[in-house]
Design a protein around this motif. Structure first.
Motif, short mmCIF file in Angstrom:
data_model
loop_
_atom_site.label_atom_id
_atom_site.label_comp_id
_atom_site.label_asym_id
_atom_site.label_seq_id
_atom_site.Cartn_x
_atom_site.Cartn_y
_atom_site.Cartn_z
N GLN A 12 -21.44 -12.40 -5.56
CA GLN A 12 -20.26 -12.06 -6.35
C GLN A 12 -20.60 -12.06 -7.85
O GLN A 12 -21.51 -12.77 -8.29
N LEU A 13 -19.89 -11.25 -8.62
CA LEU A 13 -20.08 -11.17 -10.06
C LEU A 13 -18.74 -10.84 -10.71
O LEU A 13 -18.12 -9.83 -10.35
N LYS A 18 -21.12 -8.17 -6.18
CA LYS A 18 -22.13 -7.70 -7.13
C LYS A 18 -22.54 -6.25 -6.86
O LYS A 18 -22.92 -5.51 -7.78
N LEU A 21 -21.18 -3.46 -9.11
CA LEU A 21 -21.82 -3.14 -10.38
C LEU A 21 -22.85 -2.03 -10.22
O LEU A 21 -22.91 -1.08 -11.03
N VAL A 200 -28.22 -6.30 -2.92
CA VAL A 200 -26.88 -6.73 -3.34
C VAL A 200 -25.79 -6.28 -2.38
O VAL A 200 -24.63 -6.69 -2.51
#
Length: 518
Positions: A12-13, A18, A21, A200
Motif C-alpha cells: 500500500q502507498l 502501490k 502508482l 507491486v
C-alpha cells in the motif's frame, strides 16, 4: 474476501495499492503519446497533406472510432487467454511502432501507422483500466477515489502532450512532434515493466489459464497466434481508415456483435448480475452521447480555435491541452469530495452523476456558442469563451467518465470484466463515429448553412448566439464559418442538457437495478 485480507496481498502507498502508482504513470505516458499525436492529426492533414475538411474529419473520425472498438476484442482475449500483463505489453509495443512509422511520409505508412495504434490500443486501454479495478476488493470505498486518481494520470499526459508535441511540430517539423509522441509510449511501457519487476501487483493480471494459453493453433501457441493475428489485422484497419466513407457498415457489424455477445452473457448470469449488466449498457449509451459531443475537441473545435478564436499563448493544436489541464486542477479535489461525501453518506449515486455530467457538458458547448457575441471584424472571438467552455465541460467529464470506469468494474460479472470494459470504450467508437458526422455539419461552402440554423434549433441558436442565417448571409466567409460552428455547438449543448435532466429524473429506477452498488 475482506478488505484487510485483500490489502495484505499487495503493498500500500498513501492509502491506495502501490500498483496504482505504476499504472498511473504507465497510463500517463501512454496518453501523452496518444493525445500528442491526436492534437497534430487534423492540422497535419489539412495543412501539410492538404486534405480538405471533409476528408480530414472522415479520416480522424474513422481512426478515433476504431481506436475504441478494438478494446472489446482486446478485453475478450485478455479475459480468456492473455491476462492483463501480456495484453498491456503487446499493445504498448504495437503502439510504439505506430507512432514512429508516422514519420515516414508515404500513404501506406500513414494509414498503416494509424492501424498499428488502433490494434495496440485495443490491448492496452481496456486492460490497464481493468487492472486498476483488480487492485480493489468488491465494495472498497476507495475505488471511485482510486479511479479518479488514475484519471488524473490520463489527463496529465493529455495536458502536457499537445503543448510539447505542437511546439516540436512547429519548431522542427511535423514528424518531430510524432517522434516525441512515440518516445512517450516507450516511457509508459518501461514504467509498466518496472512495476512487474518490482512485484507491486501481487498475483494480479497473470494468464488466466496457462493450459489454454499454451494450446496450439496451426502449430503455434494461442498466445503467439494472437500476436500474429494482431499484426495481420493492421492492414485491414488501415484500409478502413483510407476508405472511411464505408465505416457505417462496420458500425452495423459491431452493433450486431455487441447485441449477440451481451445477450449471450445475459443468458449465463444470475438475475442480479443481469440487472447490473443492463445498467452498464445504459451508462454506455449515455457515454456515447457524451463522447459524440465532447470529441469535437480534436476535430471541429481545433479548427474553430485555429480559424475563429484570437489565441493567446498557444496555437490551435495546443488548445487540446486546456481540457486536460482543468482535469489536473479538479481531479484531486473531486477525488477527495467523493470520499468526504461517502463518509457523510450523501454521495450522489452514479446515475445522478451521469446526468450532471451531461448537463455540464451541454453548458460548456453553450458557452462556446455564446462566443459569437464577442466577434470582431475578422470573425474572431475572445479566447476566454474557449477556456471557460472547456472548464465547464471538464466538470461534466469528472462527473461521468472516471465514475463510469469505476462502475464498469463493479457492474460486470467477474468472468467478463475486461470485455465489459471494452463495451464501455465502445461508446467512444460510436461517439467518434457520430462526432465525425457532427464535425462535418460545421463545414460550409458557397454560403450554405446546416440543419441547426433553422426551425426549432434555429431559434435556440438565435437565442444563444444572436445570429441567424439572414444576418450572416451577406457577411464574410469567415463569419459564415463561425456561424456554422456556433449553431452546431448551441444545438448539441441544448440536447445534452435535456438528456442530462432526463437521466436524473429516472435515476431512482437505475439505482434500484444496481442492486446495492452505489
Amino acid at each position: 474476501m475482506s478488505n484487510e485480507i485483500y490489502e495484505a496481498e499487495q503493498p500500500q502507498l498513501f492509502g491506495h495499492p502501490k500498483g496504482l502508482l505504476y499504472l498511473f504513470f504507465a497510463e500517463l505516458w501512454e496518453r501523452f503519446s496518444f493525445y500528442g499525436m491526436r492534437a497534430l492529426l487534423v492540422l497535419y492533414m489539412t495543412k501539410h497533406l492538404l486534405f480538405d475538411d471533409d476528408m480530414a474529419f472522415g479520416v480522424y473520425a474513422a481512426y478515433m472510432s476504431l481506436v475504441y472498438v478494438t478494446p472489446m476484442i482486446g478485453g475478450i482475449l485478455a479475459d480468456k487467454i492473455l491476462g492483463y500483463r501480456k495484453a498491456i505489453i503487446l499493445g504498448g509495443i504495437l503502439m510504439i511502432f505506430g507512432h514512429f512509422f508516422l514519420t515516414i511520409e508515404m500513404p501506406i505508412f500513414f494509414y498503416g501507422s494509424l492501424g498499428l495504434i488502433i490494434v495496440g490500443n485495443g490491448f492496452f486501454k481496456p486492460n490497464i483500466s481493468s487492472f486498476v479495478g483488480e487492485l480493489y476488493a468488491q465494495g472498497d470505498a476507495r475505488r471511485d477515489s482510486g479511479f479518479t486518481i488514475f484519471y488524473l494520470g490520463i489527463n496529465l499526459g493529455a495536458a502536457i502532450a499537445p503543448l510539447l508535441c505542437a511546439w516540436f511540430a512547429v519548431t522542427y517539423g511535423w514528424h518531430y512532434g510524432f517522434i516525441l509522441a512515440g518516445i512517450g509510449m516507450v516511457t509508459g511501457l518501461l514504467v509498466f515493466r518496472g512495476g512487474l519487476k518490482n512485484n507491486v501487483f501481487g498475483n494480479k493480471g497473470f494468464v488466466p489459464n496457462q493450459e489454454i494459453y499454451a494450446q496450439k493453433w496451426f502449430g503455434l501457441t494461442r498466445g503467439k497466434c494472437i500476436v500474429l493475428g494482431s499484426i495481420l489485422s493492421v492492414p485491414v484497419f488501415g484500409t478502413l481508415i483510407r476508405f472511411h466513407e464505408f465505416e457505417g457498415y462496420l458500425v452495423w457489424i459491431v452493433s450486431a456483435f455487441l447485441v449477440f455477445y451481451i445477450g449471450f452473457i445475459l443468458s449465463k448470469v444470475t438475475s442480479t448480475e443481469r440487472k447490473r449488466l443492463l445498467v452498464a449498457v445504459y451508462f454506455t449509451i449515455l457515454y456515447t452521447l457524451f463522447a459524440a459531443i465532447f470529441e469535437q475537441a480534436g476535430s471541429s473545435l481545433t479548427l474553430f480555435a485555429d480559424r475563429n478564436v484570437n489565441l493567446v499563448g498557444m496555437n490551435a493544436a495546443g488548445t487540446n491541452s486546456i481540457n486536460a489541464s482543468f482535469i489536473i486542477i479538479f481531479a484531486i479535489p473531486f477525488s477527495m469530495l467523493w470520499t468526504y461525501l461517502s463518509r457523510r453518506k450523501v454521495n450522489p449515486n452514479s446515475a445522478v452523476k451521469f446526468g450532471l455530467g451531461l448537463i455540464f457538458l451541454g453548458l460548456g458547448f453553450i458557452v462556446f456558442a455564446l462566443s459569437a457575441h464577442s466577434v470582431d471584424d475578422y470573425a474572431k472571438t475572445g479566447m476566454s469563451y474557449l477556456v471557460i467552455g472547456y472548464m465547464v465541460l471538464t466538470v461534466g467529464e469528472l462527473f461521468l467518465s472516471p465514475i463510469g470506469l469505476s462502475k464498469m468494474t463493479e457492474l460486470s460479472p467477474l468472468k467478463y470484466v475486461a470485455f465489459i470494459m471494452g463495451v464501455w470504450f465502445s461508446a467512444n467508437f460510436y461517439g467518434h463515429f457520430f462526432a465525425g458526422k457532427i464535425a462535418k455539419l460545421t463545414t460550409v461552402s458557397n454560403g450554405n448553412t446546416n440543419v441547426f440554423s433553422e426551425g426549432l434549433f434555429g431559434r435556440f441558436t438565435e437565442f444563444i448566439t444572436g445570429l441567424t442565417p439572414q444576418i450572416v448571409s451577406q457577411q464574410s466567409d469567415a463569419l459564415q464559418q463561425l456561424f456554422s460552428y456556433v449553431s452546431v455547438y448551441a444545438s448539441f449543448g441544448v440536447i445534452s442538457v435535456i438528456v442530462g435532466i432526463f437521466a436524473i429524473l429516472i435515476s431512482p429506477i437505475i439505482k434500484k437495478m444496481m442492486a446495492g452498488i452505489h
